[in-house]
Design a protein around this motif. Structure first.
Motif, PDB file in Angstrom:
ATOM      1  N   THR A 142       0.839  -1.191   0.000  1.00 16.51           N
ATOM      2  CA  THR A 142       0.000   0.000   0.000  1.00 16.51           C
ATOM      3  C   THR A 142       0.878   1.246   0.000  1.00 16.51           C
ATOM      4  N   SER A 143       0.326   2.345  -0.465  1.00 21.43           N
ATOM      5  CA  SER A 143       1.070   3.600  -0.477  1.00 21.43           C
ATOM      6  C   SER A 143       1.376   4.036   0.941  1.00 21.43           C
ATOM      7  N   PRO A 144       2.597   4.477   1.216  1.00 17.19           N
ATOM      8  CA  PRO A 144       2.898   4.967   2.565  1.00 17.19           C
ATOM      9  C   PRO A 144       2.068   6.209   2.877  1.00 17.19           C
ATOM     10  N   ALA A 145       1.810   6.417   4.144  1.00 13.03           N
ATOM     11  CA  ALA A 145       0.992   7.553   4.565  1.00 13.03           C
ATOM     12  C   ALA A 145       1.540   8.853   3.979  1.00 13.03           C
ATOM     13  N   GLY A 146       0.639   9.676   3.481  1.00  7.27           N
ATOM     14  CA  GLY A 146       1.040  10.973   2.943  1.00  7.27           C
ATOM     15  C   GLY A 146       1.326  10.979   1.469  1.00  7.27           C
ATOM     16  N   SER A 147       1.408   9.817   0.837  1.00  5.63           N
ATOM     17  CA  SER A 147       1.800   9.758  -0.571  1.00  5.63           C
ATOM     18  C   SER A 147       0.612   9.475  -1.493  1.00  5.63           C
ATOM     19  N   ASN A 148       0.851   9.775  -2.770  1.00  4.08           N
ATOM     20  CA  ASN A 148      -0.055   9.408  -3.863  1.00  4.08           C
ATOM     21  C   ASN A 148      -1.448  10.006  -3.735  1.00  4.08           C
ATOM     22  N   ASP A 149      -1.495  11.243  -3.280  1.00  3.33           N
ATOM     23  CA  ASP A 149      -2.716  12.046  -3.385  1.00  3.33           C
ATOM     24  C   ASP A 149      -2.658  12.734  -4.746  1.00  3.33           C
ATOM     25  N   TRP A 150      -3.335  12.162  -5.713  1.00  2.00           N
ATOM     26  CA  TRP A 150      -3.209  12.643  -7.094  1.00  2.00           C
ATOM     27  C   TRP A 150      -3.944  13.950  -7.339  1.00  2.00           C
ATOM     28  N   SER A 151      -4.647  14.431  -6.313  1.00  2.00           N
ATOM     29  CA  SER A 151      -5.267  15.762  -6.420  1.00  2.00           C
ATOM     30  C   SER A 151      -4.367  16.845  -5.843  1.00  2.00           C
ATOM     31  N   CYS A 152      -3.223  16.459  -5.258  1.00  6.47           N
ATOM     32  CA  CYS A 152      -2.308  17.422  -4.643  1.00  6.47           C
ATOM     33  C   CYS A 152      -1.712  18.347  -5.703  1.00  6.47           C
ATOM     34  N   ARG A 153      -1.625  19.618  -5.373  1.00  7.53           N
ATOM     35  CA  ARG A 153      -1.015  20.596  -6.265  1.00  7.53           C
ATOM     36  C   ARG A 153       0.121  21.302  -5.522  1.00  7.53           C
ATOM     37  N   PRO A 154       1.302  21.324  -6.088  1.00  9.42           N
ATOM     38  CA  PRO A 154       2.444  21.965  -5.423  1.00  9.42           C
ATOM     39  C   PRO A 154       2.179  23.434  -5.129  1.00  9.42           C
ATOM     40  N   THR A 155       2.777  23.911  -4.047  1.00 11.10           N
ATOM     41  CA  THR A 155       2.631  25.292  -3.632  1.00 11.10           C
ATOM     42  C   THR A 155       3.850  26.103  -4.069  1.00 11.10           C
ATOM     43  N   ALA A 156       3.749  27.415  -3.901  1.00 11.76           N
ATOM     44  CA  ALA A 156       4.890  28.270  -4.222  1.00 11.76           C
ATOM     45  C   ALA A 156       6.070  27.959  -3.315  1.00 11.76           C
ATOM     46  N   ALA A 157       5.779  27.562  -2.081  1.00 16.23           N
ATOM     47  CA  ALA A 157       6.856  27.223  -1.135  1.00 16.23           C
ATOM     48  C   ALA A 157       7.558  25.931  -1.529  1.00 16.23           C
ATOM     49  N   HIS A 158       6.806  24.983  -2.087  1.00 16.95           N
ATOM     50  CA  HIS A 158       7.358  23.686  -2.493  1.00 16.95           C
ATOM     51  C   HIS A 158       6.847  23.359  -3.899  1.00 16.95           C
ATOM     52  N   PRO A 159       7.431  23.987  -4.904  1.00 19.13           N
ATOM     53  CA  PRO A 159       6.877  23.891  -6.257  1.00 19.13           C
ATOM     54  C   PRO A 159       7.112  22.564  -6.962  1.00 19.13           C
ATOM     55  N   ARG A 160       8.036  21.744  -6.457  1.00 20.18           N
ATOM     56  CA  ARG A 160       8.309  20.477  -7.138  1.00 20.18           C
ATOM     57  C   ARG A 160       7.775  19.305  -6.308  1.00 20.18           C
ATOM     58  N   PRO A 161       6.974  18.432  -6.917  1.00 18.06           N
ATOM     59  CA  PRO A 161       6.564  17.212  -6.213  1.00 18.06           C
ATOM     60  C   PRO A 161       7.792  16.370  -5.869  1.00 18.06           C
ATOM     61  N   VAL A 162       7.665  15.564  -4.829  1.00 20.05           N
ATOM     62  CA  VAL A 162       8.749  14.674  -4.410  1.00 20.05           C
ATOM     63  C   VAL A 162       8.359  13.236  -4.735  1.00 20.05           C
ATOM     64  N   VAL A 163       9.230  12.546  -5.462  1.00 19.69           N
ATOM     65  CA  VAL A 163       9.016  11.137  -5.790  1.00 19.69           C
ATOM     66  C   VAL A 163       9.996  10.302  -4.975  1.00 19.69           C
ATOM     67  N   LEU A 164       9.467   9.338  -4.227  1.00 21.38           N
ATOM     68  CA  LEU A 164      10.263   8.475  -3.368  1.00 21.38           C
ATOM     69  C   LEU A 164      10.577   7.164  -4.093  1.00 21.38           C
ATOM     70  N   VAL A 165      11.861   6.766  -4.067  1.00 19.44           N
ATOM     71  CA  VAL A 165      12.321   5.600  -4.821  1.00 19.44           C
ATOM     72  C   VAL A 165      12.962   4.608  -3.846  1.00 19.44           C
ATOM     73  N   HIS A 166      12.322   3.485  -3.624  1.00 17.70           N
ATOM     74  CA  HIS A 166      12.780   2.517  -2.619  1.00 17.70           C
ATOM     75  C   HIS A 166      14.037   1.774  -3.079  1.00 17.70           C
ATOM     76  N   GLY A 167      14.566   0.926  -2.203  1.00 23.65           N
ATOM     77  CA  GLY A 167      15.803   0.221  -2.485  1.00 23.65           C
ATOM     78  C   GLY A 167      15.596  -1.212  -2.941  1.00 23.65           C
ATOM     79  N   THR A 168      16.686  -1.956  -3.034  1.00 29.65           N
ATOM     80  CA  THR A 168      16.672  -3.340  -3.496  1.00 29.65           C
ATOM     81  C   THR A 168      16.006  -4.251  -2.463  1.00 29.65           C
ATOM     82  N   VAL A 169      15.164  -5.152  -2.947  1.00 30.97           N
ATOM     83  CA  VAL A 169      14.416  -6.088  -2.108  1.00 30.97           C
ATOM     84  C   VAL A 169      13.613  -5.335  -1.043  1.00 30.97           C
ATOM     85  N   GLU A 170      13.108  -4.181  -1.425  1.00 27.12           N
ATOM     86  CA  GLU A 170      12.249  -3.390  -0.548  1.00 27.12           C
ATOM     87  C   GLU A 170      10.998  -3.010  -1.339  1.00 27.12           C
ATOM     88  N   ASN A 171      10.141  -2.222  -0.723  1.00 23.19           N
ATOM     89  CA  ASN A 171       8.998  -1.654  -1.424  1.00 23.19           C
ATOM     90  C   ASN A 171       8.632  -0.327  -0.786  1.00 23.19           C
TER      91      ASN A 171
END
Length: 303
Positions: free
Chosen positions: A44-73
């Protein structure tokens, strides 16, 4: 019954240990609960992630994409950082990549381990996910935060798949940038093949001196237009020597946790859950509002 019990335990622990949340701000839970949560809520998506209605703000204009490691999720790896970044006002997105159905067992409760496919295959999946995030948020660039292979694999995307035009900053926790000697075992005949067979093709790609890494690092570690931050621990037992995580080149910041917190015992697994490393991530994403890093207790494996 087992799943209901794990869910109940996780709920109680979260209630007891989570940081109280302000209105519309998710709590930042204790890292020690990551495995219990992954077992109770697999894939499942970790808490706080994958709200596809989220729109970046002027304070944080770039979305953050989290990339897990090997043999993880994503469920396990970003249990702490995802809600933390969300509480700071970021649009946060996470995904599973590099899964090979039917071959690998994942973390407790998960259906598949991620990050086991060849690195170029996973980089293509990252490319597709970033494009989806950019379209959904109407953004021109994202920032990437990755752990282990998740800090190295995006460099393939940046260098060979056009990602440099779509990424502002790559923040990497214990990345396998120059490969691992596996504590010296990689020099023994047959060991890379054995690890690749057991854990997946991505392991061979991450062995020091691999064809993939020679190609990736030829001509320099970085590409123009992207900032890089590497956050590493002296006690990394997976990426060895630990210095192989660090990058050289323009717009690179290398951080060793023990330079600021000499008693920090974070290892390869726990670094993505500890308070000092998390603060370094937050500071890297928003250097204009960086805060001092507090040296809290950090233990191997659990954070």
């Amino acid at each position: 019954m087992r799943k209901l019990l794990l869910t109940a335990i996780t709920t109680v622990l979260l209630a007891g240990l989570a940081t109280p949340a302000k209105a519309d701000v998710l709590p930042v839970p204790s890292a020690a609960l990551a495995l219990a949560n992954a077992a109770a809520h697999p894939d499942t998506s970790p808490a706080g992630s994958n709200d596809w209605s989220c729109r970046p703000t002027a304070a944080h204009p770039r979305p953050v994409v989290l990339v897990h490691g090997t043999v993880e999720n994503m469920t396990f790896n970003w249990f702490t950082l995802s809600p933390l970044l969300k509480s700071k006002g970021y649009c946060v997105f996470a995904f599973n990549y590099g899964q090979l159905p039917g071959r690998y067992a994942g973390l407790p409760g998960s259906r598949l381990a991620g990050g086991v496919a060849p690195v170029p295959t996973s980089a293509g999946q990252l490319e597709a996910f970033v494009d989806r995030v950019l379209e959904a948020t109407n953004s021109s660039r994202v920032d990437l935060v990755g752990h282990s292979q998740g800090g190295m694999m995006p460099r393939y995307y940046l260098k060979f798949l056009g990602g440099a035009a779509k990424v502002g900053h790559l923040v990497a926790l214990s990345p396998s940038n120059h490969g691992t000697t596996v504590d010296g075992l990689a020099h023994l005949p047959g060991v890379p093949e054995l690890l690749s067979t057991g854990l997946g093709p991505s392991v061979r790609d991450q062995i020091k001196g691999s064809e993939l890494l020679r190609k990736l690092n030829a001509g320099g570690d970085t590409v123009p237009g992207v900032r890089y931050t590497v956050i590493q621990t002296r006690y990394d037992e997976v990426v060895t020597p630990y210095t192989s995580a660090f990058l050289t080149g323009p717009k690179v910041t290398n951080i060793l946790l023990q330079d600021r917190c000499p008693l920090d015992a974070s290892d390869h697994l726990s670094i993505s859950f500890t308070s000092p490393a998390s603060q370094y991530v937050v500071n890297a994403l928003d250097p204009a509002h960086a805060k001092p890093v507090r040296c809290d207790l950090a233990l191997p494996a659990v954070g």
